[in-house]
Design a protein around this motif. Structure first.
Motif, mmCIF file in Angstrom:
data_model
loop_
_atom_site.group_PDB
_atom_site.id
_atom_site.type_symbol
_atom_site.label_atom_id
_atom_site.label_comp_id
_atom_site.label_asym_id
_atom_site.label_seq_id
_atom_site.Cartn_x
_atom_site.Cartn_y
_atom_site.Cartn_z
ATOM 1 N N CYS A 85 4.982 0.110 -2.214
ATOM 2 C CA CYS A 85 5.224 0.797 -0.929
ATOM 3 C C CYS A 85 6.509 1.622 -1.013
ATOM 4 O O CYS A 85 7.515 1.173 -1.554
ATOM 5 N N ILE A 86 6.475 2.829 -0.435
ATOM 6 C CA ILE A 86 7.691 3.638 -0.357
ATOM 7 C C ILE A 86 8.126 3.799 1.101
ATOM 8 O O ILE A 86 9.124 4.447 1.401
ATOM 9 N N GLY A 87 7.355 3.198 2.016
ATOM 10 C CA GLY A 87 7.781 3.201 3.418
ATOM 11 C C GLY A 87 7.505 4.490 4.154
ATOM 12 O O GLY A 87 8.214 4.829 5.100
ATOM 13 N N CYS A 88 6.446 5.216 3.769
ATOM 14 C CA CYS A 88 6.162 6.515 4.403
ATOM 15 C C CYS A 88 5.723 6.377 5.854
ATOM 16 O O CYS A 88 5.869 7.288 6.652
ATOM 17 N N GLY A 89 5.095 5.236 6.195
ATOM 18 C CA GLY A 89 4.673 4.998 7.572
ATOM 19 C C GLY A 89 3.245 5.415 7.877
ATOM 20 O O GLY A 89 2.781 5.213 9.003
ATOM 21 N N CYS A 132 0.411 4.127 7.062
ATOM 22 C CA CYS A 132 -0.443 2.987 7.453
ATOM 23 C C CYS A 132 -0.200 2.625 8.919
ATOM 24 O O CYS A 132 -1.135 2.292 9.648
ATOM 25 N N CYS A 156 -2.792 5.436 1.205
ATOM 26 C CA CYS A 156 -1.426 4.974 0.890
ATOM 27 C C CYS A 156 -0.972 5.544 -0.458
ATOM 28 O O CYS A 156 -1.690 5.428 -1.454
HETATM 29 S S1 SF4 Z 1 1.029 3.856 3.663
HETATM 30 FE FE1 SF4 Z 1 2.151 2.020 4.369
HETATM 31 S S2 SF4 Z 1 2.022 0.585 2.654
HETATM 32 FE FE2 SF4 Z 1 1.568 2.632 1.845
HETATM 33 S S3 SF4 Z 1 3.533 3.476 1.162
HETATM 34 FE FE3 SF4 Z 1 3.231 4.181 3.234
HETATM 35 S S4 SF4 Z 1 4.309 2.629 4.484
HETATM 36 FE FE4 SF4 Z 1 3.960 1.699 2.471
#
Ligand code: SF4
Ligand SMILES: Cc1cc2nc3c(=O)[nH]c(=O)nc-3n(C[C@H](O)[C@H](O)[C@H](O)COP(=O)(O)OP(=O)(O)OC[C@H]3O[C@@H](n4cnc5c(N)ncnc54)[C@H](O)[C@@H]3O)c2cc1C
Ligand code: SF4
Length: 441
Positions: free
Chosen positions: A30-34, A36, A75
């Motif tokens: 996970c890179i925390g993109c948000g 999901c 993701c």
């Molecule tokens: S989609 Fe969710 S689980 Fe995947 S990298 Fe982004 S924040 Fe992390």
């Protein structure tokens, strides 16, 4: 393990799907993109700041199989696709490591104020402003320092050139630019994204499932990326000066020069500064997130235009000419680039080449060549890896010696077995909400 040194002709990296959010995080993907959180909705998934200083998703309840399948499909920790083959085949320039491009130049923002304030030469800010003033988009989705907690970064929608400029600069700490991407699409207006390559990967993944992405996201711009740090990296800086976060009025990582200074101002008028070299002198304290160590596309192959640093004098030891490497990836990016140059928004110093970019960004070349073996090693350790397609990872690895690949693969395998490429199960820091909402305003 002995096959790690040899790169097969049709290697395939596959992950068992769907992974739960905790599995994605705990395996260091996970890179925390948000994104999901945006897909599942805030009632089901929340982004939290963990004790390690990372933004991570936490599910409030067990997510359904169909929600997890949708998340795994988009993701950037589970699926990383390169540019469409047709784009690569028709590109004016191609390179195994650097991918396809229409043009590769060195340049900077035409407006001297933008050039000075921005991270490197201001190309991304200048393009963001030009997209708005030329009427190509209604707003720019990018990131900015939080106005209430200036060491934190948050997603920003800029509707005018002043707001784009206010958000200029590199934010090395965690940020989730896509945490409400569904709401942004629901606006039904043309917009541009300026973000990290992995953020662009995420929205390109989504575009394969949601036609609104291609309909409304007219441009995706990115920067060449060495990795995003934990917030703890910034907290170390505060400790060095004996400061606490609630005292801050400003936390700028660089800019106002190239690279400029890491500058901190307090609300009672004190100022503290570190040079770029001082900020990054100890590599053990870079606190780069695990996903970055296996990043197959930190050079933004799926963006329309990518900007990089371009230290022509050997590195950021002292302030250098404010300049960007500019990789124009797509015909759409080419039209934008040409129009921005014609309008004076961008100025070109000279053309460059992938060979020169490779010299200026040798760490990117090394990483592109290492990732195939690293992923193989992790797979052999029995851990999940992202599905990677159309990024020529095997071809990059073939530029290494078998011994290099073996060493990369074994190192990753051993680190993965010892859990050193993973992360703890995500939990929120104590008192975090109060800190961000009230603490620094
Ligand atoms: S989609 Fe969710 S689980 Fe995947 S990298 Fe982004 S924040 Fe992390
Ligand atoms: C984490 C990180 C790692 C980097 N590593 C490298 C590297 O290895 N090699 C290299 O050449 N350059 C790297 N850069 C990029 C470099 O610092 C410049 O941002 C880039 O050259 C573009 O310069 P500019 O002057 O055009 O940017 P600016 O005009 O200052 O615009 C920067 C834009 O990027 C957006 N942005 C800033 N930080 C983030 C973030 N964390 N997530 C999403 N969007 C963001 C801002 O909102 C702004 O719109 C990195 C930047 C970051 C943030
Ligand atoms: S190195 Fe890759 S995963 Fe890490 S922040 Fe940069 S683009 Fe994202």
């Amino acid at each position: 393990m002995s096959d790690l040194g040899r790169v097969p002709s049709a290697a395939c990296v596959a992950a068992p799907l769907p992974l739960s959010l905790d599995e994605i995080v705990e395996n260091g993907l996970c890179i925390g993109c948000g994104l999901c959180r945006s897909l599942a909705g805030p009632k089901e998934v929340e982004m939290v700041m963990t004790p390690e200083g990372r933004l991570r998703p936490v599910a409030h309840k067990v997510l359904s199989h169909s929600t997890l399948t949708r998340i795994n499909a988009v993701c950037p920790g589970t699926r990383i696709a390169g540019p469409p083959r047709a784009q690569t085949d028709s590109a004016a320039l191609t390179d195994t490591v650097w991918g396809p491009a229409e043009r590769v130049s060195l340049g900077y923002a035409g407006d001297p104020a933008v050039r000075f304030q921005a991270s490197s030469g201001g190309v991304l800010t200048a393009l963001g402003q030009f997209l708005l003033t030329s009427g190509r988009v209604n707003f720019v989705l990018h990131v900015s320092a939080s106005r209430t907690a200036p060491m934190r970064s948050e997603r920003r929608l800029s509707f005018d050139a002043a707001s784009v400029l206010e958000s200029a600069g590199s934010r090395y700490g965690p940020v989730a630019p896509l945490e409400d991407f569904s709401e942004i699409l629901a606006r039904g207006e043309p917009f541009a994204l300026i973000a990290k390559p992995c953020d662009v990967t995420a929205v390109r993944n989504l575009a394969r499932h949601d036609p609104r992405v291609d309909k409304y996201m007219s441009y995706a711009l990115a920067f060449v990326c060495g990795g995003a740090s934990d917030l703890s990296k910034s907290e170390q800086v505060l400790q060095r000066f004996g400061l606490t976060e609630d005292e801050l009025a400003l936390f700028r990582y660089r800019g106002y020069g190239n690279p400029g200074l890491n500058r901190i101002e307090t609300r009672d008028g004190r100022a503290f500064q570190l040079s770029y070299r001082q900020l990054w002198e100890d590599e053990d304290k870079w606190m780069i997130q695990p996903r970055c160590k296996i990043c197959p596309d930190a050079i933004g192959q799926v963006a329309d235009i990518v900007a990089s640093d371009a230290w022509l004098n050997g590195g950021p030891a002292v302030d250098d000419e404010a300049l960007n490497g500019i990789i124009v990836r797509t015909p759409r990016g080419m039209e934008l680039f040409a129009a921005a140059v014609a309008a004076g928004a961008l100025a070109i110093k000279r053309e460059t080449s992938f060979a020169e970019l490779g010299e200026l960004q040798s760490h990117q070349t090394r990483k592109r060549r290492a990732v195939w073996a690293r992923l193989k090693g992790i797979e052999i350790a029995g851990k999940p890896v992202p599905v990677v397609t159309d990024l020529a990872l095997e071809d990059c690895a073939r530029q290494n010696t078998p011994a290099d690949n073996l060493s990369e693969g074994r190192g990753a395998r051993d680190r993965a077995k010892r859990g050193r490429l993973g992360e703890p199960r995500p939990v929120a820091r104590l008192n975090e909400t109060a800190m961000v909402k009230d603490g620094c305003a």
